[in-house]
Scaffold this motif. Structure first.
Motif, PDB file in Angstrom:
ATOM      1  N   ASP A 128       0.835  -1.208   0.000  1.00 36.84           N
ATOM      2  CA  ASP A 128       0.000   0.000   0.000  1.00 36.84           C
ATOM      3  C   ASP A 128       0.867   1.254   0.000  1.00 36.84           C
ATOM      4  OD1 ASP A 128      -2.257  -1.574   0.021  1.00 36.84           O
ATOM      5  OD2 ASP A 128      -2.802  -1.132   2.109  1.00 36.84           O
ATOM      6  N   TYR A 129       1.915   1.240   0.796  1.00 34.18           N
ATOM      7  CA  TYR A 129       2.826   2.386   0.823  1.00 34.18           C
ATOM      8  C   TYR A 129       3.428   2.606  -0.559  1.00 34.18           C
ATOM      9  CZ  TYR A 129       6.565   5.533   2.086  1.00 34.18           C
ATOM     10  OH  TYR A 129       7.405   6.628   2.127  1.00 34.18           O
ATOM     11  N   ASP A 130       3.909   1.531  -1.166  1.00 34.70           N
ATOM     12  CA  ASP A 130       4.536   1.647  -2.486  1.00 34.70           C
ATOM     13  C   ASP A 130       3.549   2.128  -3.549  1.00 34.70           C
ATOM     14  OD1 ASP A 130       7.014   0.920  -1.515  1.00 34.70           O
ATOM     15  OD2 ASP A 130       6.846  -1.174  -2.140  1.00 34.70           O
ATOM     16  N   LEU A 131       2.305   1.714  -3.434  1.00 34.23           N
ATOM     17  CA  LEU A 131       1.303   2.102  -4.422  1.00 34.23           C
ATOM     18  C   LEU A 131       0.779   3.519  -4.220  1.00 34.23           C
ATOM     19  CD1 LEU A 131      -0.832  -1.159  -4.669  1.00 34.23           C
ATOM     20  CD2 LEU A 131       0.510  -0.126  -6.511  1.00 34.23           C
ATOM     21  N   TYR A 132       0.551   3.911  -2.980  1.00 35.95           N
ATOM     22  CA  TYR A 132      -0.215   5.126  -2.723  1.00 35.95           C
ATOM     23  C   TYR A 132       0.551   6.267  -2.073  1.00 35.95           C
ATOM     24  CZ  TYR A 132      -3.828   1.619  -3.371  1.00 35.95           C
ATOM     25  OH  TYR A 132      -4.597   0.598  -3.872  1.00 35.95           O
ATOM     26  N   ALA A 133       1.646   5.994  -1.423  1.00 40.16           N
ATOM     27  CA  ALA A 133       2.263   7.022  -0.586  1.00 40.16           C
ATOM     28  C   ALA A 133       3.412   7.762  -1.253  1.00 40.16           C
ATOM     29  CB  ALA A 133       2.728   6.402   0.728  1.00 40.16           C
ATOM     30  N   LYS A 134       3.465   7.718  -2.567  1.00 43.05           N
ATOM     31  CA  LYS A 134       4.560   8.400  -3.255  1.00 43.05           C
ATOM     32  C   LYS A 134       4.398   9.912  -3.258  1.00 43.05           C
ATOM     33  CE  LYS A 134       5.906   4.562  -5.909  1.00 43.05           C
ATOM     34  NZ  LYS A 134       5.879   3.476  -6.445  1.00 43.05           N
ATOM     35  N   ASP A 135       3.181  10.339  -3.024  1.00 42.24           N
ATOM     36  CA  ASP A 135       2.965  11.780  -2.922  1.00 42.24           C
ATOM     37  C   ASP A 135       2.395  12.091  -1.540  1.00 42.24           C
ATOM     38  OD1 ASP A 135       0.283  11.089  -2.940  1.00 42.24           O
ATOM     39  OD2 ASP A 135      -0.123  11.905  -4.912  1.00 42.24           O
ATOM     40  N   LEU A 163       0.217   9.585   1.151  1.00 39.14           N
ATOM     41  CA  LEU A 163       0.769   9.330   2.479  1.00 39.14           C
ATOM     42  C   LEU A 163      -0.215   9.793   3.555  1.00 39.14           C
ATOM     43  CD1 LEU A 163       3.133   8.365   4.223  1.00 39.14           C
ATOM     44  CD2 LEU A 163       4.098  10.666   4.016  1.00 39.14           C
ATOM     45  N   TYR A 164      -0.813  10.945   3.342  1.00 43.26           N
ATOM     46  CA  TYR A 164      -1.794  11.486   4.283  1.00 43.26           C
ATOM     47  C   TYR A 164      -2.974  10.519   4.444  1.00 43.26           C
ATOM     48  CZ  TYR A 164      -5.421  14.503   6.206  1.00 43.26           C
ATOM     49  OH  TYR A 164      -6.416  15.024   6.980  1.00 43.26           O
ATOM     50  N   ILE A 165      -3.503  10.011   3.345  1.00 46.04           N
ATOM     51  CA  ILE A 165      -4.654   9.099   3.389  1.00 46.04           C
ATOM     52  C   ILE A 165      -4.264   7.779   4.059  1.00 46.04           C
ATOM     53  CG2 ILE A 165      -6.232   7.723   1.965  1.00 46.04           C
ATOM     54  CD1 ILE A 165      -6.209  10.169   0.000  1.00 46.04           C
ATOM     55  N   LEU A 166      -3.108   7.242   3.701  1.00 46.14           N
ATOM     56  CA  LEU A 166      -2.653   5.993   4.306  1.00 46.14           C
ATOM     57  C   LEU A 166      -2.461   6.177   5.819  1.00 46.14           C
ATOM     58  CD1 LEU A 166      -1.844   3.052   3.858  1.00 46.14           C
ATOM     59  CD2 LEU A 166       0.450   3.837   3.273  1.00 46.14           C
ATOM     60  N   ASN A 167      -1.875   7.276   6.216  1.00 47.84           N
ATOM     61  CA  ASN A 167      -1.680   7.584   7.628  1.00 47.84           C
ATOM     62  C   ASN A 167      -3.028   7.667   8.353  1.00 47.84           C
ATOM     63  OD1 ASN A 167       0.038   8.470   9.940  1.00 47.84           O
ATOM     64  ND2 ASN A 167      -1.105  10.373   9.654  1.00 47.84           N
ATOM     65  N   LYS A 168      -3.983   8.363   7.753  1.00 49.30           N
ATOM     66  CA  LYS A 168      -5.314   8.488   8.367  1.00 49.30           C
ATOM     67  C   LYS A 168      -5.990   7.123   8.495  1.00 49.30           C
ATOM     68  CE  LYS A 168      -5.960  12.787   9.283  1.00 49.30           C
ATOM     69  NZ  LYS A 168      -5.915  13.192  10.687  1.00 49.30           N
ATOM     70  N   ASN A 169      -5.890   6.306   7.452  1.00 48.58           N
ATOM     71  CA  ASN A 169      -6.502   4.974   7.492  1.00 48.58           C
ATOM     72  C   ASN A 169      -5.876   4.086   8.574  1.00 48.58           C
ATOM     73  OD1 ASN A 169      -8.311   5.615   5.472  1.00 48.58           O
ATOM     74  ND2 ASN A 169      -7.081   4.699   3.845  1.00 48.58           N
ATOM     75  N   LEU A 170      -4.571   4.162   8.710  1.00 46.93           N
ATOM     76  CA  LEU A 170      -3.903   3.367   9.757  1.00 46.93           C
ATOM     77  C   LEU A 170      -4.350   3.819  11.143  1.00 46.93           C
ATOM     78  CD1 LEU A 170      -0.261   3.037   8.416  1.00 46.93           C
ATOM     79  CD2 LEU A 170      -1.951   1.209   8.671  1.00 46.93           C
ATOM     80  N   GLY A 171      -4.604   5.103  11.300  1.00 50.52           N
ATOM     81  CA  GLY A 171      -5.034   5.627  12.584  1.00 50.52           C
ATOM     82  C   GLY A 171      -6.422   5.173  12.972  1.00 50.52           C
ATOM     83  N   LYS A 172      -7.223   4.728  12.009  1.00 49.97           N
ATOM     84  CA  LYS A 172      -8.592   4.282  12.285  1.00 49.97           C
ATOM     85  C   LYS A 172      -8.674   2.805  12.606  1.00 49.97           C
ATOM     86  CE  LYS A 172     -10.561   7.672   9.108  1.00 49.97           C
ATOM     87  NZ  LYS A 172     -11.201   7.833   7.796  1.00 49.97           N
ATOM     88  N   GLN A 173      -7.598   2.062  12.370  1.00 49.11           N
ATOM     89  CA  GLN A 173      -7.617   0.615  12.596  1.00 49.11           C
ATOM     90  C   GLN A 173      -7.630   0.308  14.078  1.00 49.11           C
ATOM     91  OE1 GLN A 173      -4.436  -1.299  10.515  1.00 49.11           O
ATOM     92  NE2 GLN A 173      -5.202  -0.728   8.521  1.00 49.11           N
ATOM     93  N   GLU A 174      -8.241  -0.798  14.397  1.00 50.84           N
ATOM     94  CA  GLU A 174      -8.274  -1.283  15.799  1.00 50.84           C
ATOM     95  C   GLU A 174      -7.203  -2.306  15.990  1.00 50.84           C
ATOM     96  OE1 GLU A 174     -10.255  -0.127  18.309  1.00 50.84           O
ATOM     97  OE2 GLU A 174     -10.877   1.381  16.877  1.00 50.84           O
TER      98      GLU A 174
END
Length: 161
Positions: free
Chosen positions: A139-146, A150-161
């Motif tokens: 996911d990082y390699d696919l989405y976090a290049k900009d 990175l912001y969206i991936l970070n937010k999604n990780l923060g919502k996980q239980e």
């Protein structure tokens, strides 16, 4: 349980606690960079590792066996970018899987059915841990290049239980 297997499990307790220590270090790295979602994810991973160590302790106690906790080594990992800890996690989970497999193989060699049954949960858990860590890296390699990804991936990780 033969002494060799007991010693291996004692060592695994320390490896699980070491894993927690490592993941707390990764969590703090991400927190220092302002990535609170990554921090929360790795903090959760660290807590899971402590739970794994506790299960091993309980198993030895249930079998009437004593064990010794060893000191943990200082953290040596220094990361140059946000991706490195994710690669580190994948590699570390593969290492833990190999350690659990070695324990299972020794239990099999000793014909220790109770330990094999106990360790089968860890084998399933490691399959999940490896898949989860590889997915996060992908996911990082696919989405976090900009910055937006990175912001969206970070937010999604923060919502996980």
């Amino acid at each position: 349980m033969q002494e060799k297997l007991r010693l291996m499990i004692e060592e695994q307790i320390n490896k699980e606690l070491w894993s927690a220590y490592l993941y707390y270090g990764v969590a703090e790295y991400y927190q220092s960079k302002g990535l609170d979602g990554f921090h929360k994810y790795f903090e959760h991973q660290a807590l899971e590792e402590v739970e794994h160590a506790e299960k091993f302790c309980e198993f030895l106690h249930d079998r009437g066996l004593e064990f010794e906790l060893k000191p943990l080594e200082p953290l040596k990992e220094k990361f140059k970018d946000f991706r490195e800890p994710l690669v580190f996690q994948v590699e570390h989970e593969r290492l833990v899987t190999s350690l659990i497999e070695a324990l299972f193989n020794e239990a099999q060699a000793e014909n220790d059915l109770l330990t094999k049954k106990f360790l089968s949960w860890y084998l399933d858990e490691q399959l999940e841990e490896e898949a989860r860590s590889e997915k996060l890296l992908n996911d990082y390699d696919l989405y976090a290049k900009d910055g937006a990804g990175l912001y969206i991936l970070n937010k999604n990780l923060g919502k996980q239980e």
